[in-house]
Design an enzyme around this catalytic site. Structure first.
Site, PDB file in Angstrom:
ATOM      1  N   MET A 202     -13.630 -26.036   7.523  1.00 56.72           N
ATOM      2  CA  MET A 202     -12.231 -25.895   7.410  1.00 56.72           C
ATOM      3  C   MET A 202     -12.064 -24.954   5.930  1.00 56.72           C
ATOM      4  O   MET A 202     -12.664 -25.267   4.828  1.00 56.72           O
ATOM      5  CB  MET A 202     -11.490 -27.282   7.005  1.00 56.72           C
ATOM      6  CG  MET A 202     -10.208 -27.193   6.778  1.00 56.72           C
ATOM      7  SD  MET A 202      -9.354 -28.696   6.615  1.00 56.72           S
ATOM      8  CE  MET A 202     -10.224 -29.724   5.662  1.00 56.72           C
ATOM      9  N   HIS A 203     -11.350 -24.060   6.376  1.00 52.78           N
ATOM     10  CA  HIS A 203     -11.250 -23.041   5.234  1.00 52.78           C
ATOM     11  C   HIS A 203      -9.979 -22.039   5.202  1.00 52.78           C
ATOM     12  O   HIS A 203      -9.401 -21.329   4.363  1.00 52.78           O
ATOM     13  CB  HIS A 203     -12.464 -21.755   4.949  1.00 52.78           C
ATOM     14  CG  HIS A 203     -12.490 -20.752   6.161  1.00 52.78           C
ATOM     15  ND1 HIS A 203     -12.806 -21.174   7.478  1.00 52.78           N
ATOM     16  CD2 HIS A 203     -11.766 -19.632   6.297  1.00 52.78           C
ATOM     17  CE1 HIS A 203     -12.852 -20.175   8.119  1.00 52.78           C
ATOM     18  NE2 HIS A 203     -12.149 -19.145   7.770  1.00 52.78           N
ATOM     19  N   ARG A 204      -9.111 -22.320   6.420  1.00 58.84           N
ATOM     20  CA  ARG A 204      -8.057 -21.370   6.614  1.00 58.84           C
ATOM     21  C   ARG A 204      -6.947 -21.613   5.766  1.00 58.84           C
ATOM     22  O   ARG A 204      -6.657 -22.966   5.317  1.00 58.84           O
ATOM     23  CB  ARG A 204      -7.389 -21.446   7.971  1.00 58.84           C
ATOM     24  CG  ARG A 204      -8.110 -21.404   9.013  1.00 58.84           C
ATOM     25  CD  ARG A 204      -7.627 -20.287   9.776  1.00 58.84           C
ATOM     26  NE  ARG A 204      -8.811 -19.845  10.736  1.00 58.84           N
ATOM     27  CZ  ARG A 204      -9.081 -18.557  10.634  1.00 58.84           C
ATOM     28  NH1 ARG A 204      -8.550 -17.789   9.526  1.00 58.84           N
ATOM     29  NH2 ARG A 204     -10.233 -18.163  11.169  1.00 58.84           N
TER      30      ARG A 204
END
Ligand code: UD1
Length: 354
Positions: A202-204
């Site tokens: 998860m990085h958005r």
């Protein structure tokens, strides 16, 4: 023919590895690393593992706001292009490095080739969507990975120079998967059993920068009962620290450093389920036959949304838990929307024939 290839962020290193080999059989390639990603685990490890040639230039732009990062890349690439005078600039995907590479080239009258053209999430709040649309409109050769990508381009009036080449990820994944199955010891290192854990990436900004959303996602995954292996992107680790969540993670979480492609593929291949907000990982999960649960409301990879293989759940606890626990047939899909192996050689041949 002389081609300047521009890469800068993790997924681009993976996409360029096989294509670079093919291009170098037919043309002179100059490789430019913008330096958008610079940590060892975010950059060099991919060059080492995938035998990507050492970049001829590293612009070392580092982090910054979108304007600063894109502007610095634009300035750096312009210098390289004036010096090298290539016939083509080749860019991948949808990052700030992609847009800056395409813009610098087109302003100098140099032709642009875009790999992964025509993808649309139709969500203009994503910086990547802006980068995709603008890059496609600047490109002379557009390598669309799927039929729907070709159709998306047509809707915007782009038909010239469009090729349905298939997706370069198919080759990248097959190549790295064979290495991963032989060499990766990640399951033993982390003491995991096949099918007994979830892999999370998860990085958005939409998920990391909104701390309420981040808290909801982490809370929901804490209730799954499965160990959650979480190679955390630096942006996400910072967000977990800033929100105070890092000290209060649910006990089933195992936060580790970002992984190279080989270990990540092994970790994905043997997972019960992959939870992600990445674009590329949705597609890789599909190709591997592993269920994907996507922490977004939309996707540019709509082909993956068949037979429960990928489910969009946003940041909603009930939807996250339902999707993870729904029945699932783990057979690899017979449908091949991303094309057969060989996209890198097909793209290299088309470029060399220009
Ligand atoms: C970028 C791409 C995204 C892609 C992702 C893959 C854009 C707009 N986004 O997002 O499409 O899915 O790469 O990972 O281009 N950082 C480090 N070390 C690094 C790299 C980044 O610490 O080596 C940190 C910095 O704090 C930086 C933040 O991560 O500010 C974000 O990095 P950036 O390259 O701006 O965007 P990504 O979120 O990685």
């Amino acid at each position: 023919m002389k081609i300047v290839t521009v890469v800068g962020a993790r997924p681009q290193f993976i996409k360029c590895a096989q294509l670079s080999k093919e291009l170098r059989k037919q043309a002179e390639e100059i490789l430019v690393h913008t330096g958008q990603h610079y940590d060892y685990e975010m950059s060099k490890i991919f060059f080492d593992e995938l035998s990507i040639p050492t970049p001829d230039y590293n612009l070392e732009v580092g982090s910054g706001s979108h304007g600063i990062q894109t502007g610095k890349i634009l300035m750096g690439i312009e210098d390289v292009l004036i010096k090298e005078e290539p016939d083509f600039v080749l860019v991948f995907g949808d990052t700030n490095s992609t847009l800056a590479g395409a813009l610098a080239a087109s302003k100098l009258g140099i032709k642009v080739a875009h790999v992964e053209a025509g993808l649309r999430s139709y969500d203009r709040t994503m910086p990547e969507e802006i980068n995709r649309v603008l890059t496609d409109h600047l490109s002379d050769l557009l390598f669309a990975p799927t039929k729907s990508a070709v159709a998306n381009l047509k809707k915007e009036g782009i038909t010239k120079g469009v090729h349905n080449s298939g997706d370069v990820t198919v080759d990248a994944l097959e190549h790295a998967r064979s290495i991963a199955m032989k060499k990766s010891t990640i399951l033993d290192t982390l003491d995991l059993t096949s099918n007994g854990y979830l892999t999370l990436t998860m990085h958005r900004p939409a998920n990391t920068d909104d701390h309420n959303r981040l808290r909801t996602i982490i809370g929901a995954l804490g209730k799954t009962g499965y160990p959650i292996v979480f190679p955390a992107h630096p942006r996400t680790r910072n967000a977990l620290k800033d929100s105070g969540l890092l000290e209060r993670m649910p006990p089933n979480f195992r936060i580790i450093e970002p992984l190279g492609y080989v270990d990540l593929l092994r970790l994905m291949s043997e997972a019960r389920c992959i939870v992600t907000d990445s674009g590329g990982i949705q597609k890789e999960a599909f190709l591997l036959g592993i269920r994907c649960v996507t922490l977004r409301e939309n996707t540019e990879w709509t082909e993956t949304l068949v037979d429960g293989r990928n489910t969009l759940v946003g940041a909603n606890e009930t939807r996250i838990l339902n999707a993870i626990n729904a029945p699932y047939s783990s057979k690899r899909s017979k449908v091949m929307p991303f094309g057969k192996l060989g996209a890198p050689s097909r793209i290299a041949k088309i470029m060399a024939s220009q």
